[in-house]
Motif scaffolding. Structure first.
Motif, PDB file in Angstrom:
ATOM      1  N   VAL A 156       0.856  -1.187   0.000  1.00 19.68           N
ATOM      2  CA  VAL A 156       0.000   0.000   0.000  1.00 19.68           C
ATOM      3  C   VAL A 156       0.890   1.234   0.000  1.00 19.68           C
ATOM      4  O   VAL A 156       1.643   1.480   0.949  1.00 19.68           O
ATOM      5  N   ALA A 159       0.237   4.697   2.672  1.00 18.38           N
ATOM      6  CA  ALA A 159      -0.487   3.865   3.635  1.00 18.38           C
ATOM      7  C   ALA A 159      -1.124   4.656   4.763  1.00 18.38           C
ATOM      8  O   ALA A 159      -2.081   4.184   5.383  1.00 18.38           O
ATOM      9  N   GLY A 164      -5.466   4.762   1.852  1.00 15.14           N
ATOM     10  CA  GLY A 164      -4.411   3.820   2.221  1.00 15.14           C
ATOM     11  C   GLY A 164      -4.721   3.079   3.504  1.00 15.14           C
ATOM     12  O   GLY A 164      -4.552   1.861   3.595  1.00 15.14           O
ATOM     13  N   GLY A 180       3.599  -1.337   3.798  1.00 16.02           N
ATOM     14  CA  GLY A 180       3.189   0.022   3.501  1.00 16.02           C
ATOM     15  C   GLY A 180       4.366   0.925   3.197  1.00 16.02           C
ATOM     16  O   GLY A 180       5.493   0.671   3.632  1.00 16.02           O
ATOM     17  N   ASP A 182       5.033   5.271   3.032  1.00 18.47           N
ATOM     18  CA  ASP A 182       4.469   6.603   3.174  1.00 18.47           C
ATOM     19  C   ASP A 182       5.596   7.617   3.300  1.00 18.47           C
ATOM     20  O   ASP A 182       6.722   7.282   3.664  1.00 18.47           O
ATOM     21  N   TYR A 223      -1.255  -1.244  -4.198  1.00 18.86           N
ATOM     22  CA  TYR A 223      -2.346  -0.267  -4.184  1.00 18.86           C
ATOM     23  C   TYR A 223      -1.715   1.121  -4.071  1.00 18.86           C
ATOM     24  O   TYR A 223      -1.273   1.529  -3.017  1.00 18.86           O
ATOM     25  N   THR A 225      -2.080   4.841  -3.976  1.00 20.00           N
ATOM     26  CA  THR A 225      -3.061   5.897  -3.716  1.00 20.00           C
ATOM     27  C   THR A 225      -2.586   7.269  -4.160  1.00 20.00           C
ATOM     28  O   THR A 225      -3.367   8.220  -4.117  1.00 20.00           O
TER      29      THR A 225
END
Length: 332
Positions: A156, A159, A164, A180, A182, A223, A225
């Motif tokens: 992700v 995240a 997220g 994740g 970020d 994923y 975002t």
């Protein structure tokens, strides 16, 4: 004395704003609508402000109608419509709400009766209004990408953002392993059903680190975002046959190696939640309801600083556009 605080009102956008500073929704009086056959009226108690609400105010949604009442997410109570729904607490969202039809930043919302979904009793009204767009978007992307759970790895990107965090919740609840990424963070801020590994996006050789976490296999689903800033990382971190989900971007065009893409049997999947009607979204919320009831899924926190009246709507919109990590909610 009857004041603006206790009279029914709605926000109105008459034309697109030229800039964030120019966003100035007017506050107009509103009478309770009369539902037609197959319709219901919801008295809105809380309505989140999403980035897409603000982008629509700036004219970024070509399908948007003017004038209109903005807003997609809501929580409230049915006050008119089918007898079996009267007095029921409900929640919802929709890609049509606030864009092609009047939305949720109002005291009253008129929607199809089959778009009603009962709010989980365990979730507060303000928190219930935060669920719609993030969880619907996360669910749709993971569903279409083939999330099964155990044995899968989901990466992700972004995240700690709201979509997220929803994706992390859904993936860990399903039993998948989650990694994740970020910006400027090495700690996950949200709820998860299992521990996750989180990398700061500035970590050197990040794709290699992701591969090391998966014994060289890579992620089944990435994923993304955020879009373009993580595009290469997502592709390079995928397992053979993996899928990158895209829901947003900063740069519209990105280069990539087509030969490597097809030789690894990769896929790219675009998800636009604006294509999902309020009725479709109600069906998704109904499938997620057991998770909110048993606590494996959790809504976002809302405090007094981010629960705002209509008179603060313009500031609420600008706060969201500035990238606030808080979930901003209007309380009609």
């Amino acid at each position: 004395m009857n004041t603006i605080a206790n009279r029914p009102h709605m926000l109105r956008l008459s034309a697109k704003a030229a800039s964030a500073e120019d966003i100035a929704p007017s506050i107009a009086p509103q009478s309770q609508p009369e539902p037609g056959p197959g319709e219901a009226v919801v008295e809105v108690f809380a309505a989140a402000v999403n980035p897409s609400d603000v982008k629509a105010a700036l004219g970024a949604m070509p399908q948007a109608v003017w004038p209109r009442t903005p807003g997609r997410d809501f929580a409230g109570r049915v006050v008119a419509g089918p007898a079996e729904w009267l007095g029921e607490d409900v929640w919802g969202t929709g890609g049509d709400l606030g864009v092609t039809r009047d939305g949720t930043h109002a005291r009253y919302l008129l929607i199809p009766a089959d778009a009603l979904s009962r709010k989980p009793a365990s979730v507060s009204v303000a928190a219930a209004a935060t669920v719609g767009v993030p969880f619907i978007t996360a669910h749709e992307g993971l569903r279409r990408a083939g999330l099964r759970g155990a044995g899968q790895t989901v990466l992700v990107l972004g995240a700690n953002g709201k979509v997220g965090q929803a994706a992390v919740q859904l993936a860990t609840r399903a039993g998948a392993r989650v990694i994740g990424v970020d910006r400027n963070a090495d700690t996950y801020r949200g709820h998860a059903s299992a521990p996750i590994t989180l990398f700061d996006s500035a970590t050197p050789d990040l794709a290699q680190r992701v591969l090391e976490c998966t014994e060289g296999r890579g992620a089944d689903i990435a994923y993304n975002t955020v879009g373009s800033p993580y595009f290469d990382l997502a592709l390079n971190s995928l397992a053979i046959g993996g899928t990158q989900v895209l829901i947003s971007t900063i740069e519209r065009s990105v280069p990539f190696d087509i030969l490597a893409f097809y030789r690894r049997n990769l896929q790219m999947l675009g998800v636009d939640s604006l294509k999902l009607s309020v009725t479709h979204c109600a069906q998704v919320l109904n499938t997620l309801l057991p998770g909110f009831n048993d606590g494996s899924l959790q809504a976002f926190d809302v405090d007094e600083a981010t629960l705002l009246p209509f008179t603060e709507a313009a500031n609420a919109y600008r706060k969201v556009l500035s990238g606030s990590m808080d979930r901003v909610v209007l309380a009609p």
